[in-house]
Design a protein around this motif. Structure first.
Motif, PDB file in Angstrom:
ATOM      1  N   PRO A 196       0.811  -1.226   0.000  1.00 55.91           N
ATOM      2  CA  PRO A 196       0.000   0.000   0.000  1.00 55.91           C
ATOM      3  C   PRO A 196       0.845   1.279   0.000  1.00 55.91           C
ATOM      4  O   PRO A 196       0.418   2.298  -0.529  1.00 55.91           O
ATOM      5  CB  PRO A 196      -0.808  -0.114   1.304  1.00 55.91           C
ATOM      6  N   ASP A 197       2.066   1.210   0.591  1.00 56.38           N
ATOM      7  CA  ASP A 197       2.907   2.411   0.633  1.00 56.38           C
ATOM      8  C   ASP A 197       3.760   2.580  -0.619  1.00 56.38           C
ATOM      9  O   ASP A 197       4.632   3.456  -0.685  1.00 56.38           O
ATOM     10  CB  ASP A 197       3.807   2.397   1.878  1.00 56.38           C
ATOM     11  N   GLY A 198       3.539   1.726  -1.639  1.00 56.05           N
ATOM     12  CA  GLY A 198       4.265   1.869  -2.901  1.00 56.05           C
ATOM     13  C   GLY A 198       5.524   1.038  -2.998  1.00 56.05           C
ATOM     14  O   GLY A 198       6.151   0.974  -4.055  1.00 56.05           O
ATOM     15  N   ARG A 199       5.910   0.397  -1.900  1.00 55.29           N
ATOM     16  CA  ARG A 199       7.105  -0.443  -1.938  1.00 55.29           C
ATOM     17  C   ARG A 199       6.787  -1.804  -2.553  1.00 55.29           C
ATOM     18  O   ARG A 199       5.640  -2.208  -2.632  1.00 55.29           O
ATOM     19  CB  ARG A 199       7.678  -0.640  -0.526  1.00 55.29           C
ATOM     20  N   PHE A 200       7.842  -2.522  -2.949  1.00 54.24           N
ATOM     21  CA  PHE A 200       7.689  -3.867  -3.498  1.00 54.24           C
ATOM     22  C   PHE A 200       8.430  -4.854  -2.603  1.00 54.24           C
ATOM     23  O   PHE A 200       9.570  -4.608  -2.215  1.00 54.24           O
ATOM     24  CB  PHE A 200       8.280  -3.937  -4.919  1.00 54.24           C
ATOM     25  N   ARG A 201       7.747  -5.965  -2.279  1.00 56.25           N
ATOM     26  CA  ARG A 201       8.349  -6.988  -1.418  1.00 56.25           C
ATOM     27  C   ARG A 201       8.232  -8.354  -2.094  1.00 56.25           C
ATOM     28  O   ARG A 201       7.348  -8.580  -2.914  1.00 56.25           O
ATOM     29  CB  ARG A 201       7.623  -7.057  -0.063  1.00 56.25           C
ATOM     30  N   PRO A 202       9.118  -9.299  -1.685  1.00 53.49           N
ATOM     31  CA  PRO A 202       8.975 -10.666  -2.202  1.00 53.49           C
ATOM     32  C   PRO A 202       7.693 -11.307  -1.674  1.00 53.49           C
ATOM     33  O   PRO A 202       7.217 -10.963  -0.591  1.00 53.49           O
ATOM     34  CB  PRO A 202      10.206 -11.401  -1.648  1.00 53.49           C
TER      35      PRO A 202
END
Length: 1009
Positions: free
Chosen positions: A500-506
């Motif tokens: 939701p905050d625009g970051r990308f995670r595995p």
């Protein structure tokens, strides 16, 4: 006064597990305080037959209830011994082929055949399959007395299926100072492995658990029993997270040991590896570790619940068993069904979600592993195929092949002639997803998986361009599963989950930190030694031409580094070190190996020759091999890997596994995906950064319990990088890697505007090129369009050098960013796609010339390498990595171009002076150190083979002085590695050299006098 307190003893853990599985504990059932309500039944220790390792009561109950007809056949044919016949055949078959075989294949006895486990149903299964599965008898028995030699010895708990033991459990309690990690493992190691229940293959896994950790082993072998962790991980490291509802290890009995889970593990995970001809004892039983079980189940569940068209990034550490995870995922994706109709790609609730699974990998072993494992898992054997060209893929699909294996290099070839697969649904598993898998190759992969094909009669040029552009998108008829240990920013953005905050995670993580802490891989940074090179160069011409200082410095260092003198010095250190630290101490039981990592193929060849020469000096105590691709000319001679090694190139890997080969020299080959557990030493003479550093150094991290390999056996000697460089490379991948935000694609607007303004191309030329290109016209019709633009750039526009450099940099940046971003942009800009294809062919024809290039080439002819030495800067240094979450930044969103600035030019003499100052400092020894070094030199002169005859016993003063000068030069040359600063003064300062020689002579006179 008596107080009621909590029961924290070991029995309390037994009761908690039994209560969860069965609905009540044995004590509660005996007291009539509760009833069995769980999926398991409570077993009675008295029903256990130790010689057969069988719960007889449940075994016969299951067969009588479910397969009475087959039992009646045997009762009729052998009324006196029908039970003995069945148990005798069961015992014999398990001894020969293991429990897993009879669970999957059943038990044939005379003219009867018994199913010993009814498999879990699939979405497409008939009601009968559901009913059969419900007929299985799951039970758990506490305090199972399994030993005929020692009747008092018991196992805390055993989990049974239809009377057959699946899992043994030894329970410990940290509150009573007993742990699974030590006491539980010790108990198993002390068990008599000859007792039936403890013999290999009789159960699927032996587990030991306490309230904090779970450990497992599939083969008991006394003191050498090897246990693996079966933990969730905590804070990206080992162990388990706190559980607000109970013990940390409750997942074992609340999740893993539940009937549907255990049945799935038996059907889809547990493997018996080994040759068909090998006896059972020589085979290996693979039980999934928790992270492997978890990632596969999460992927399957997400696909079933959300349908086709998603991308998944699985960040699993090097050496953590990705091959098995990929195999298990590939096989089970074939049998994944949509949870509900209406999901993307769902055809029917009883129709598999995916038509085929394509595995894109460069691992040769994965191919064999997939084929072998599918044979064990599937009733239909021949469902795996290779595809190296488009016809292979079409043929595989037409003949019902469900798993198709191809390489990263071959996939674009498969794509080129396929445009009609949009009605198919694919799962694409990408092994080691890096930027090489991004951009064009992956774009073609996406096109092969998707774009709707319009009616050719209605398709105009724009439609064709849009179709090609859509090829870069994650198409709705394919899901992508990318496995990697080291995700780059573009990989995170392409395959990761947007937060939701625009970051990308595995999607799933098994970190390097956890793998190291659990002992599954070794810490390659625990013993890191760095060397710094010291160089001195001198002018060999009288002139003092001017050069661009920074470029000259880089050129000079490259010249020094590839000098054979430099390489010989380093090779000598490497071979000496390897013999002293690996060969002589017999590391890894005398089988330890080393790898030398060089900057390029030319240096690999020079290193190999230097290593061969060093080995020859020592009587060839072992052999070395070299690995590189293609053909390379060095000093006028052409070399290939096969010619230098004397074996075919595809045999290098297997040859290196032989005991006589101990060193392997490489440039880039084998730095990734090369699993050789005997590697314990690495010698680095190459710039390593980011992903390459992690991948290259991870060649050492493979554990090998059979060889007793430990972290302290590993060491790295690095001649090029600092410990700070290596820490910076490893930190982002030690725990979880995230991307801070998406790449700002608006940079493409700015770049296009800048490129358009220069006038190298007319937009009508770009349009015409793309029309012809996507119509598949001959290259000779495309060339004039590119050549006209190239001619404008090179000649007719009369651009000066900075303008040319600026245009080419921006053009390359546009191609790179668009090529990577096209697959993940949420919108389409037609002009970007057209310009991308035009520039892709134009850039190679844009000529730019560094005006100083010719002068820089002459620079190397104007200098000589007068001396080279090495000084150890860090010895066995442990590099501590940052345990916090690593956040990567997206690629630079600013347009790049030529930066005008003052070029610093210095005379050659000044460049050489500053170069030597940087790389070769003066002698900074203390007076006491100087005294000791001086006496060492005197002793070395006396020990020289020519000292007695040509100096000490020589009556001719002239030849005596000549002999002394020669002896001193040789002594100083030999000592250059240890006394580098002294050697520099000796070489450079004539007054110092004369003084040193005179002082040594005087000392010798006193000694001799």
């Amino acid at each position: 006064m008596n107080y009621a307190v909590s029961n924290t003893k070991e029995i309390a853990l037994e009761q908690a597990i039994e209560r969860r599985l069965c609905g009540a504990s044995s004590e509660e059932l005996a007291a009539g305080a509760a009833a069995e309500t769980g999926p398991f039944r409570v077993g009675q220790p008295s029903d256990f037959d130790a010689p057969l390792a069988l719960d007889r009561a449940k075994f016969w109950e299951f067969l009588e209830t479910t397969q009475s007809r087959d039992l009646d056949k045997l009762k009729k044919n052998s009324p006196a011994d029908w039970q003995a016949k069945i148990t005798g055949q069961l015992d014999k078959l398990i001894k020969n082929k293991g429990l897993l075989h009879v669970l999957k294949k059943g038990l044939p006895v005379d003219n009867a055949h018994f199913t010993l486990m009814y498999p879990a149903p699939l979405a497409s299964s008939a009601q009968k399959v559901h009913d059969n599965f419900a007929a299985n008898i799951w039970s758990v028995t506490r305090q199972v007395h399994h030993s005929t030699a020692n009747p008092n010895e018991s196992v805390d708990m055993v989990v049974f299926l239809n009377g057959l033991p699946l899992v043994t459990l030894e329970l410990k309690n940290a509150w009573t100072h007993q742990t699974a990690r030590y006491h539980g493992q010790k108990q198993y190691r002390e068990r008599d492995a000859k007792q039936t229940l403890m013999t290999f293959g009789r159960v699927l896994v032996h587990m030991t658990a306490d309230t904090d950790e779970v450990w497992m082993a599939t083969k008991l072998a006394g003191a050498s029993t090897f246990f693996l962790p079966f933990n969730k991980g905590h804070n990206e490291g080992a162990g388990n997270p706190p559980n607000p509802n109970g013990h940390k290890t409750a997942y074992l009995w609340e999740e893993v040991l539940q009937p549907a889970s255990l049945a799935g593990i038996i059907q889809h995970f547990v493997l018996l590896e080994g040759k068909k001809t090998d006896p059972l004892a020589k085979k290996t039983l693979i039980f999934p570790r928790y992270h492997q079980l978890n990632v596969v189940r999460q992927l399957l569940s997400h696909a079933a619940e959300t349908g086709v068209g998603h991308s998944y990034l699985i960040q699993h550490s090097a050496g953590s068993g990705k091959s098995n995870s990929i195999t298990w995922t590939a096989y089970q994706l074939i049998e994944t069904y949509p949870a509900e109709l209406g999901l993307p790609g769902a055809k029917a609730l009883d129709a598999p979600l995916f038509d085929s699974v394509i595995v894109v990998t460069d691992r040769r072993l994965l191919d064999k592993q997939l084929r072998d494992n599918i044979k064990d898992f599937s009733e239909v054997k021949n469902i795996v195929a290779h595809a190296t060209k488009s016809s292979d893929l079409k043929a595989a699909l037409e003949t019902g092949k469900k798993i198709i294996i191809t390489t990263i290099q071959k996939f674009p070839v498969i794509y080129d002639s396929i445009a009609d697969l949009s009605h198919k649904r694919f799962a694409v598993i990408i092994d080691e997803a890096h930027s090489g898998q991004s951009g064009l190759a992956s774009g073609k992969m996406n096109q092969a998986m998707g774009g709707p094909v319009d009616d050719p009669d209605e398709e105009d040029n724009q439609d064709k361009i849009l179709k090609a552009m859509k090829a870069g998108k994650m198409r709705g008829n394919a899901s992508y599963f990318a496995f990697t240990a080291t995700p780059k920013p573009i990989t995170l953005e392409k395959f990761g989950e947007r937060q939701p905050d625009g970051r990308f995670r595995p999607f799933h993580l098994y970190s390097m930190k956890q793998a190291i802490e659990e002992g599954f891989i070794l810490d390659v940074l625990a013993n890191y030694t760095t060397y710094k090179g010291y160089y001195e160069i001198q002018k060999s011409i009288e002139d003092n031409p001017l050069f661009d200082t920074s470029k000259a410095q880089k050129k000079l260092r490259a010249y020094v580094e590839r000098s054979q003198q430099t390489i010989n010095t380093k090779a000598e250190i490497m071979v000496d070190d390897f013999i002293d630290n690996v060969v002589n101490p017999k590391k890894l039981r005398g089988k330890g190996k080393g790898i030398i990592v060089t900057q390029n193929i030319e240096m690999a060849i020079r290193y190999y020759k230097a290593v061969q020469a060093e080995l020859a000096k020592r009587g060839n105590p072992f052999k070395a091999l070299i690995a590189f691709s293609g053909e390379k000319e060095v000093d006028g001679v052409k070399y290939t890997e096969a010619d230098m090694n004397g074996v075919a190139e595809d045999k290098t890997r297997s040859e290196f596994d032989k005991d006589e080969y101990r060193l392997l020299v490489v440039a880039n080959k084998y730095l990734t995906g090369f699993d050789q557990p005997k590697l314990c030493a690495m010698y680095v003479d190459k710039k390593l950064q980011s992903v390459l550093a992690v991948q290259a150094l991870s060649r050492l991290n493979r554990s090998s319990p059979k060889l007793g390999k430990r972290t302290e056996d590993l060491f790295v000697l690095d001649f090029f990088n600092s410990t700070e460089d290596i820490k910076a490379a490893f930190d982002p991948f030690f725990t979880v890697t995230t991307l801070s935000e998406a790449t700002d694609v608006n940079v493409l607007h700015e770049l296009k505007a800048s490129l358009d303004d220069v006038g190298v191309y007319e937009w009508s030329e770009v349009e015409e090129f793309c029309t012809r290109f996507f119509d598949g016209e001959d290259a000779e019709k495309l060339s004039p369009l590119i050549d006209v633009a190239a001619e404008r750039f090179n000649t007719s526009l009369e651009l000066d050098d900075p303008e040319k450099i600026d245009f080419k940099i921006k053009a390359k940046q546009f191609v790179k960013i668009y090529g990577q971003m096209a697959a993940i942009m949420p919108f389409e800009v037609l002009a970007w796609e057209k310009l991308f294809w035009f520039l892709k062919f134009l850039v190679p024809k844009l000529n730019i010339q560094d005006p100083n290039q010719d002068a820089l080439d002459e620079l190397l002819e104007a200098v000589d390498l007068s001396s080279y030495g090495l000084e150890r800067t860090k010895l066995n240094h442990a590099i501590d990595l940052d345990t916090s979450e690593a956040e990567l930044e997206p690629q630079n969103p600013n347009p790049r171009g030529y930066r005008e600035g003052e070029v610093q030019e210095d005379p050659l003499e000044e460049i050489i002076r500053s170069f030597n100052e940087r790389w070769f400092q003066g002698w900074g020894a203390t007076p006491e150190e100087q005294r000791i070094k001086f006496l060492n030199i005197v002793e070395s002169v006396q020990a020289h083979p020519d000292f007695e005859e040509k100096f000490d016993g020589n009556p001719d003063p002239y030849s005596r002085d000549l002999a002394f000068d020669k002896i001193m030069k040789e002594v100083m040359l030999k000592r250059r590695k240890e006394e580098l600063e002294l050697y520099k003064l000796h070489n450079q300062d004539e007054a110092f050299r004369s003084s040193l020689y005179q002082s040594v002579k005087e000392a010798l006179g006193k000694n001799l006098g």
